[in-house]
Write an enzyme that holds these catalytic residues in place. Structure first.
Site, PDB file in Angstrom:
ATOM      1  N   THR A  13       0.827  -1.197   0.000  1.00 27.01           N
ATOM      2  CA  THR A  13       0.000   0.000   0.000  1.00 27.01           C
ATOM      3  C   THR A  13       0.865   1.251   0.000  1.00 27.01           C
ATOM      4  O   THR A  13       1.773   1.398   0.825  1.00 27.01           O
ATOM      5  CB  THR A  13      -0.925   0.016   1.228  1.00 27.01           C
ATOM      6  N   ARG A  22       1.744   4.960  11.366  1.00 26.54           N
ATOM      7  CA  ARG A  22       1.712   4.190  10.114  1.00 26.54           C
ATOM      8  C   ARG A  22       3.124   3.978   9.610  1.00 26.54           C
ATOM      9  O   ARG A  22       4.027   4.778   9.863  1.00 26.54           O
ATOM     10  CB  ARG A  22       0.886   4.944   9.057  1.00 26.54           C
ATOM     11  N   GLU A  38      -5.230 -15.666  17.239  1.00 26.95           N
ATOM     12  CA  GLU A  38      -6.367 -14.752  17.201  1.00 26.95           C
ATOM     13  C   GLU A  38      -7.641 -15.461  17.639  1.00 26.95           C
ATOM     14  O   GLU A  38      -7.689 -16.692  17.768  1.00 26.95           O
ATOM     15  CB  GLU A  38      -6.547 -14.143  15.810  1.00 26.95           C
ATOM     16  N   HIS A  74     -10.457 -11.643   9.773  1.00 33.85           N
ATOM     17  CA  HIS A  74     -10.367 -12.796   8.883  1.00 33.85           C
ATOM     18  C   HIS A  74     -11.622 -13.661   8.965  1.00 33.85           C
ATOM     19  O   HIS A  74     -12.412 -13.563   9.894  1.00 33.85           O
ATOM     20  CB  HIS A  74      -9.148 -13.646   9.250  1.00 33.85           C
ATOM     21  N   LEU A  96      -2.661 -20.704  27.252  1.00 32.97           N
ATOM     22  CA  LEU A  96      -1.259 -20.680  26.838  1.00 32.97           C
ATOM     23  C   LEU A  96      -0.357 -20.324  28.017  1.00 32.97           C
ATOM     24  O   LEU A  96       0.707 -20.921  28.206  1.00 32.97           O
ATOM     25  CB  LEU A  96      -1.067 -19.677  25.698  1.00 32.97           C
ATOM     26  N   VAL A 100       3.079 -14.991  28.144  1.00 33.96           N
ATOM     27  CA  VAL A 100       1.930 -14.265  27.598  1.00 33.96           C
ATOM     28  C   VAL A 100       1.882 -12.871  28.219  1.00 33.96           C
ATOM     29  O   VAL A 100       1.808 -12.759  29.462  1.00 33.96           O
ATOM     30  CB  VAL A 100       0.616 -15.014  27.885  1.00 33.96           C
ATOM     31  N   PRO A 101       1.921 -11.805  27.430  1.00 38.25           N
ATOM     32  CA  PRO A 101       1.874 -10.447  27.986  1.00 38.25           C
ATOM     33  C   PRO A 101       0.476 -10.101  28.490  1.00 38.25           C
ATOM     34  O   PRO A 101      -0.491 -10.816  28.219  1.00 38.25           O
ATOM     35  CB  PRO A 101       2.268  -9.570  26.800  1.00 38.25           C
ATOM     36  N   SER A 143      -1.113  -7.411  27.529  1.00 36.83           N
ATOM     37  CA  SER A 143      -1.812  -6.874  26.363  1.00 36.83           C
ATOM     38  C   SER A 143      -0.825  -6.799  25.212  1.00 36.83           C
ATOM     39  O   SER A 143       0.385  -7.012  25.397  1.00 36.83           O
ATOM     40  CB  SER A 143      -2.386  -5.480  26.652  1.00 36.83           C
TER      41      SER A 143
END
Length: 923
Positions: free
Chosen positions: A196, A227, A532, A574, A593, A600-601, A603
């Site tokens: 992009t 970005r 996800e 998705h 997990l 595992v964080p 966030s």
């Protein structure tokens, strides 16, 4: 691949033995229907067998919308209408959501919008499916769920116009109604893009700001931007300048800032991020080669393998990568998919993507390009030019996939850019070549039945399919791959290998496939997983951790935690990102997990911090031995990027001032083509814009159209038509026949318009009276161009000239003076008194009236009017008009099927030397 005997036996188990053959045959046929119609779900309840016949009392089937292009005819209703799919989750779309859905349907890009709370004060405009989920997660994790107004994405390189419409739609909803007492925030975010053009999309966003700036100020909107990607520097510069120009509070950050760091600032939960002077992210080499020589700030390099990929592949750069590793896991899968000498063939005309891969190869220090060839069935075999560093190289492009692999037996990877409509056949063919170890499929939205068949065939051949659009570490989201590369590059010694398995419901490979590969590769010291919401694939990782099949440190995070905060149904990113049970939520997966031993964080904001902590611990323990950091070589910037960034200037080979096709809409002399049509300017109006760069008055446009009509043809006997006919009858094509006729136009046929205009104008400008002008031409022995006709006379006038005169002299229509036409008519009175056929002919009438338009309409300066005549514009009217007639003659001869023309003898006078003269000439 029908239903197997074992599967059928399981289905028929409870039935009576006498009914099994009947029901078995029925099930086989039903399965064929299931496959042919691309059902994703089929339920029959109950099914009754009476007298050797099977009766279905109730049936429910779920169609795979991605297969509509295959089954549109089979899925038609009883009224022969196309099947229509309801909105997601059955809810009615708002007018704004429908508008964005319509835009999405008309483009290859992705434009999605779901309005959650029209009165909310937190709005997002995020690029990328995975990134949109991550930003929404962070808003919810920081306590902003109650004020979150929307969910959506724009990705896939939307055009400036499409981005403008998307941004304008969001801003219009934001500024509707009473302003919020605390003001509102707009978070414009996204991961690091692959293709992009960030500057192009940001132009559209800036246009939306300019369009609605008054409303934006009224509602006290503050904008936060983060970005990265191609041309991002120019994009960030443009949006920052827009903030200053419009007096709009905008905080702008690039890829040197953590992706979601702006969210905390927007919600008032954390201070604004600090801006580093030199971005530390790799993957900037395509745009900023100077940074490669200046030195990039990164954690020390490891002695084990390091690789980073932003262009749909992984390339290994350091350590033990000279050897080709073909070790396999117990399931037959390769431990390593890519090595330093891996070679690939690319399917599709993807010059930009291939060049990006070659640039990355060069930066990684490869001695030879990873791409050895491309293949595309719709072009013949040829060579295509690319750059490898500063060196120009030629890569072969083949029409046949088979030929490509035969000529390049060293190629073990295929990257296919085939569309969702053709990728199935393409990959099925590729699976026949045993040399292939990896197939990377870029397309998304492939029909599920086709995907499952490809997976089955691939498993039978002990190879794997990879569906991602972009590769990262181990992730579903291709769009997040560059972001993971960026995070890992900031916090460790870099990436070894990465794979994004894609977001469709049935990806070609799984998280477990790759995590186990990395577990068995001694060069991998720690692993990162980005899962996800939706599905249960992450629980296989949990099981592997508990069973000690995974012993290396694993940092994991599942995106989509926002689903627990959003009450309305939303499809996240998705096709597979939708939780159908509590266990499929991102929060449940993260908890499982963590309990199984993964790091595992709290966030996504802390994802990079946890990765750094684990990495530093491994360095402390000596598992990772930091190595010397070597700056990558600079890659020359492409000319197009450099020009857009304003870094170079080059004189153009051509200049044009009449037409511009580069933008969203074709422009004629600065006027959009849609406006030309809306205002019904007609052919005359188009000609005025393209020929004269001006919008002439309607009567002038009408005059042009009259000229074209009356000059379109004058019968087959004139030289131009005659030549066209002879050429057509010789079997030549339309263009050749037309050119043959046009080449006869000149001083003796049809080329007198410019001459007549010049002659009458000169006499008029010198102040010669009509009689003086006629006498002067007689003295010089010159014909007056525009005067005289072979057949017509004062007593038998040319109807075409009468039409022109009537139109120009009717001041209710032709709203200007016509001094040169009046002058020419006085000249005609003198010449016809001497000879009745010395009338003002068509050339003279058109020429003098058009000069009057140039001089008296008020649109042209005297110099512009003179130049228009001198460059031959008036003769162009005759050429354009007569071209219509010549084409007509060509078509007429073709329809009549006339044979080769041969001129008859009796129409030729043969004059040859005779007697003594013949001997003299021949001697």
């Amino acid at each position: 691949m029908g239903i197997t005997d074992s599967e059928l036996a399981t289905l028929l188990g409870p039935l009576e033995a006498s009914k099994k053959p009947i029901v078995g045959e029925f099930m086989r046929r039903l399965y064929e229907v299931y496959k042919a119609n691309h059902f994703t779900y089929l339920e029959i309840n109950p099914l009754v067998v009476v007298k050797n016949k099977v009766y279905i009392l109730d049936l429910a089937a779920k169609l795979d919308e991605t297969a509509l292009f295959l089954c549109s005819e089979q899925w038609k209703t009883r009224d022969n209408e196309q099947v229509t799919f309801p909105a997601p989750f059955g809810r009615d779309l708002s007018s704004e959501e429908k508008y964005i859905a319509e835009l999405d349907a008309k483009t290859g890009a992705s434009l999605k919008l779901t309005i959650l709370n029209r009165k909310g004060r937190i709005w997002t405009m995020v690029a990328g499916g995975g990134a949109s989920v991550v930003f929404t997660d962070t808003v919810c994790d920081l306590g902003g769920a109650g004020e979150l107004a929307n969910y959506g994405e724009y990705s896939g390189d939307p055009s400036e116009s499409q981005t403008f419409e998307y941004a304008k739609t969001i801003l219009t909803i934001m500024t509707d109604g009473t302003p919020h007492p605390e003001g509102k925030v707009l978070i414009i975010g996204g991961s690091i893009a692959n293709f992009t053009n960030v500057a192009g999309t940001f132009k559209g966003i800036v246009r939306a700001f300019e369009t609605l700036i008054d409303k934006i100020r009224e509602h006290k909107i503050t904008v936060y931007v983060r970005r990265g990607g191609p041309n991002y520097q120019e994009g960030l510069r443009k949006i920052k300048e827009a903030g200053i120009k419009l007096d709009l509070p905008i905080h702008v950050y690039g890829p040197d800032t953590h992706m979601t760091a702006v969210v905390g600032a927007a919600l008032g939960k954390s201070p604004l991020p600090e801006c580093t002077t030199a971005p530390k992210t790799t993957g900037q080499f395509l745009l900023t080669p100077e940074r490669n020589t200046a030195g990039t700030v990164r954690a020390p390099s490891t002695s084990s393998l390091s690789a980073l990929d932003t262009d749909k592949k992984s390339v290994l750069t350091n350590g033990e990568i000279g050897r080709k590793i073909e070790a396999r896991l117990p399931n037959g899968q390769l431990v390593s998919l890519f090595e330093k000498n891996t070679k690939a063939i690319v399917w599709g005309q993807q010059l930009k993507a291939i060049q990006g891969m070659l640039d990355f190869d060069f930066v990684c220090g490869r001695e030879q390009p990873s791409v050895v060839a491309s293949t595309y069935p719709y072009t013949g075999d040829n060579k295509q030019k690319y750059y490898f560093g500063q060196k120009e190289i030629l890569l072969p492009a083949y029409q046949s996939l088979e030929n490509a692999f035969k000529k390049h037996p060293e190629a073990t990877v295929m990257v296919t850019f085939a569309s969702l409509r053709s990728v199935y056949e393409t990959v099925l063919e590729a699976l026949n070549f045993p040399q292939l170890q990896v197939i990377a499929i870029i397309a998304e939205g492939v029909p599920e039945n086709q995907t499952r068949k490809l997976i089955r065939v691939a498993n039978e051949k002990a190879s794997k399919l990879y569906r991602p659009g972009s590769v990262a570490y181990v992730s579903r989201s291709g769009g997040m791959s560059n972001e993971l590369n960026n995070i890992i590059a900031h916090n460790t010694d870099g990436v070894f290998e990465g794979v994004a398995i894609g977001g469709d419901r049935y990806p070609g490979s799984t998280y477990t496939d790759h995590i186990l590969r990395y577990e068995n590769d001694e060069r991998v010291k720690m692993m990162v997983l980005l899962g996800e919401v939706g599905g249960e694939e992450e629980y296989k990782i949990v099981t592997a951790l508990k069973e000690k099949k995974i012993t290396k440190p694993l940092v994991a995070w599942c995106i989509g935690t926002c689903a627990d905060y959003i009450t309305s149904e939303v499809q996240f990113g998705h096709a597979g990102a939708s939780a159908n049970a509590t266990s499929e939520t991102a929060a449940s997966k993260n908890s499982a997990l963590k309990s199984a031993g993964a790091y595992v964080p709290a966030s996504f904001d802390d994802f990079g911090k946890v990765i750094r902590t684990v990495y530093e611990d491994l360095v402390t323990k000596g598992v990772i031995v930091p190595g010397e950091e070597r700056p990558p070589p600079p890659v020359p910037m492409d000319y197009a990027w450099a020009r857009e960034l304003g870094l170079i200037r080059k004189p153009a080979s051509f200049m044009t001032s009449i037409c511009d096709e580069r933008g969203e809409e074709l422009m004629y002399a600065g006027m959009p083509i849609s406006r030309v049509l809306e205002e019904e300017m007609g052919v005359g109006g188009v000609l005025s814009l393209l020929w004269f760069q001006k919008r002439l008055p309607s009567y002038a446009n009408k005059f042009i159209e009259i000229c074209l009509m009356i000059t379109a043809d004058h019968g087959p006997a004139v030289s131009g038509a005659h030549n066209t006919i002879v050429c057509a009858r010789a079997g030549k094509d339309l263009v050749s026949s037309l050119v043959s006729g046009l080449l006869t136009i000149g001083p003796r046929f049809g080329g007198a318009l410019d001459g007549a205009a010049q002659m009458f104008s000169d006499a008029f400008d010198k102040g010669l009276s009509p009689m003086q002008f006629v006498n002067e031409q007689r003295r010089l022995g010159k014909f007056i161009l525009g005067i005289g006709h072979r057949v017509k006379s004062i007593n038998n006038p040319d109807k075409r000239v009468e039409i022109l005169k009537s139109f120009a002299l009717d001041k209710t229509i032709f709203k200007q003076e016509t001094p040169l036409l009046d002058y020419a008519l006085k000249v005609e009175q003198i010449t016809t008194s001497k000879k009745p056929n010395l009338i003002l002919n068509v050339d003279g009438a058109i020429a003098t009236i058009f000069v009057d338009i140039l001089r008296e309409s008020g649109l042209f300066t005297p110099q512009e009017a003179r130049e228009t005549i001198e460059i031959g514009a008036l003769n162009g009217l005759f050429v354009l008009g007569r071209s219509m007639g010549f084409i007509g003659h060509y078509l007429d001869q073709s329809r009549l099927k006339q044979g080769l023309y041969r001129h008859p003898w009796d129409d030729i006078t043969y004059v040859l030397p005779e007697g003594e003269e013949f001997g003299r000439f021949s001697g």
